[in-house]
Motif scaffolding. Structure first.
Motif, PDB file in Angstrom:
ATOM      1  N   GLU A  22      12.935   1.809   5.974  1.00 41.70           N
ATOM      2  CA  GLU A  22      13.220   2.849   6.956  1.00 41.70           C
ATOM      3  C   GLU A  22      12.868   1.671   8.140  1.00 41.70           C
ATOM      4  N   LYS A  23      11.780   0.945   8.510  1.00 42.12           N
ATOM      5  CA  LYS A  23      11.857   0.100   9.469  1.00 42.12           C
ATOM      6  C   LYS A  23      10.408  -1.138   9.107  1.00 42.12           C
ATOM      7  N   ILE A  24      10.633  -1.935  10.009  1.00 43.42           N
ATOM      8  CA  ILE A  24       9.841  -3.268  10.416  1.00 43.42           C
ATOM      9  C   ILE A  24       9.224  -3.708  11.278  1.00 43.42           C
ATOM     10  N   VAL A  25       7.943  -3.762  11.596  1.00 41.40           N
ATOM     11  CA  VAL A  25       7.728  -3.561  12.668  1.00 41.40           C
ATOM     12  C   VAL A  25       5.723  -4.580  12.111  1.00 41.40           C
ATOM     13  N   PRO A  26       5.484  -4.958  13.557  1.00 37.07           N
ATOM     14  CA  PRO A  26       4.846  -5.896  13.749  1.00 37.07           C
ATOM     15  C   PRO A  26       3.571  -5.309  12.893  1.00 37.07           C
ATOM     16  N   LEU A  27       1.787  -5.813  12.392  1.00 38.98           N
ATOM     17  CA  LEU A  27       1.396  -5.312  11.657  1.00 38.98           C
ATOM     18  C   LEU A  27       0.240  -4.809  12.930  1.00 38.98           C
ATOM     19  N   PHE A  38       8.470  -0.346   5.847  1.00 43.77           N
ATOM     20  CA  PHE A  38       8.457   0.396   5.513  1.00 43.77           C
ATOM     21  C   PHE A  38       9.039   0.904   4.874  1.00 43.77           C
ATOM     22  N   VAL A  39       9.165   1.365   2.908  1.00 42.06           N
ATOM     23  CA  VAL A  39      10.090   1.435   2.470  1.00 42.06           C
ATOM     24  C   VAL A  39       9.630   2.886   1.836  1.00 42.06           C
ATOM     25  N   ASN A  40      10.994   3.697   2.138  1.00 43.29           N
ATOM     26  CA  ASN A  40      11.536   5.587   1.901  1.00 43.29           C
ATOM     27  C   ASN A  40      11.332   5.397  -0.194  1.00 43.29           C
ATOM     28  N   HIS A  41      10.976   4.953  -0.490  1.00 40.00           N
ATOM     29  CA  HIS A  41      10.509   4.990  -2.068  1.00 40.00           C
ATOM     30  C   HIS A  41      11.556   6.215  -3.150  1.00 40.00           C
ATOM     31  N   LYS A  42      11.972   7.453  -2.065  1.00 43.53           N
ATOM     32  CA  LYS A  42      11.994   8.429  -2.902  1.00 43.53           C
ATOM     33  C   LYS A  42      14.274   8.309  -2.450  1.00 43.53           C
ATOM     34  N   MET A  43      14.196   7.966  -1.124  1.00 47.24           N
ATOM     35  CA  MET A  43      15.425   7.015  -0.949  1.00 47.24           C
ATOM     36  C   MET A  43      16.116   5.979  -1.090  1.00 47.24           C
ATOM     37  N   ILE A 101       0.873  -1.250   0.024  1.00 50.49           N
ATOM     38  CA  ILE A 101      -0.052  -0.075  -0.182  1.00 50.49           C
ATOM     39  C   ILE A 101       0.907   1.544   0.301  1.00 50.49           C
ATOM     40  N   ARG A 102       0.195   2.627  -0.091  1.00 48.49           N
ATOM     41  CA  ARG A 102       1.109   3.582  -0.243  1.00 48.49           C
ATOM     42  C   ARG A 102       0.599   4.107   1.307  1.00 48.49           C
ATOM     43  N   TYR A 103       1.116   5.287   2.283  1.00 48.57           N
ATOM     44  CA  TYR A 103       0.935   5.298   3.474  1.00 48.57           C
ATOM     45  C   TYR A 103       1.808   6.511   3.648  1.00 48.57           C
ATOM     46  N   TYR A 104       1.247   7.794   3.042  1.00 46.25           N
ATOM     47  CA  TYR A 104       2.523   9.216   3.000  1.00 46.25           C
ATOM     48  C   TYR A 104       3.570   9.120   2.220  1.00 46.25           C
ATOM     49  N   ALA A 105       4.896   9.007   2.783  1.00 46.34           N
ATOM     50  CA  ALA A 105       5.308   9.358   2.134  1.00 46.34           C
ATOM     51  C   ALA A 105       6.321   7.435   1.998  1.00 46.34           C
ATOM     52  N   TYR A 106       5.174   6.460   2.293  1.00 49.28           N
ATOM     53  CA  TYR A 106       5.446   5.007   2.073  1.00 49.28           C
ATOM     54  C   TYR A 106       5.182   3.850   1.702  1.00 49.28           C
ATOM     55  N   LYS A 107       5.336   3.118   1.120  1.00 49.36           N
ATOM     56  CA  LYS A 107       5.680   2.399   0.105  1.00 49.36           C
ATOM     57  C   LYS A 107       5.911   1.164   1.382  1.00 49.36           C
TER      58      LYS A 107
END
Length: 84
Positions: A57-62, A48-53, A28-34
């Motif tokens: 950035e982080k991996i967390v439990p749902l 959480f992937v910062n597609h611009k960079m 999904i797209r969520y603000y600045a993240y894919k």
């Protein structure tokens, strides 16, 4: 591996664990993240992937109580027994 054990790993080890053992579910797209949703064993993780960079950035439990759940539930059904 349990969810608790996974959260204690370094980001690099989390990435390796997901690459080797995780199953990609959807993105999904969520603000600045894919945000990529993965299933690892019996729990879901958000990457959480910062597609611009072009970086993870982080991996967390749902978090099933978060408002992001509506983005997932619009597209797929997640099993209740795995989420609890």
């Amino acid at each position: 591996m349990t969810r608790r054990e996974f959260t204690k790993l370094s980001l690099d080890k989390k990435i390796s664990m997901l690459y080797e053992n995780g199953t990609f579910v959807m993105a999904i797209r969520y603000y600045a993240y894919k945000v990529n949703l993965y299933l690892l064993g019996n729990f879901y993780l958000e990457v959480f992937v910062n597609h611009k960079m072009a970086s993870i950035e982080k991996i967390v439990p749902l978090d099933t109580t978060h408002s992001r759940m509506k983005f997932y539930s619009d597209q797929i059904k997640l099993p209740i027994d795995i989420l609890s």
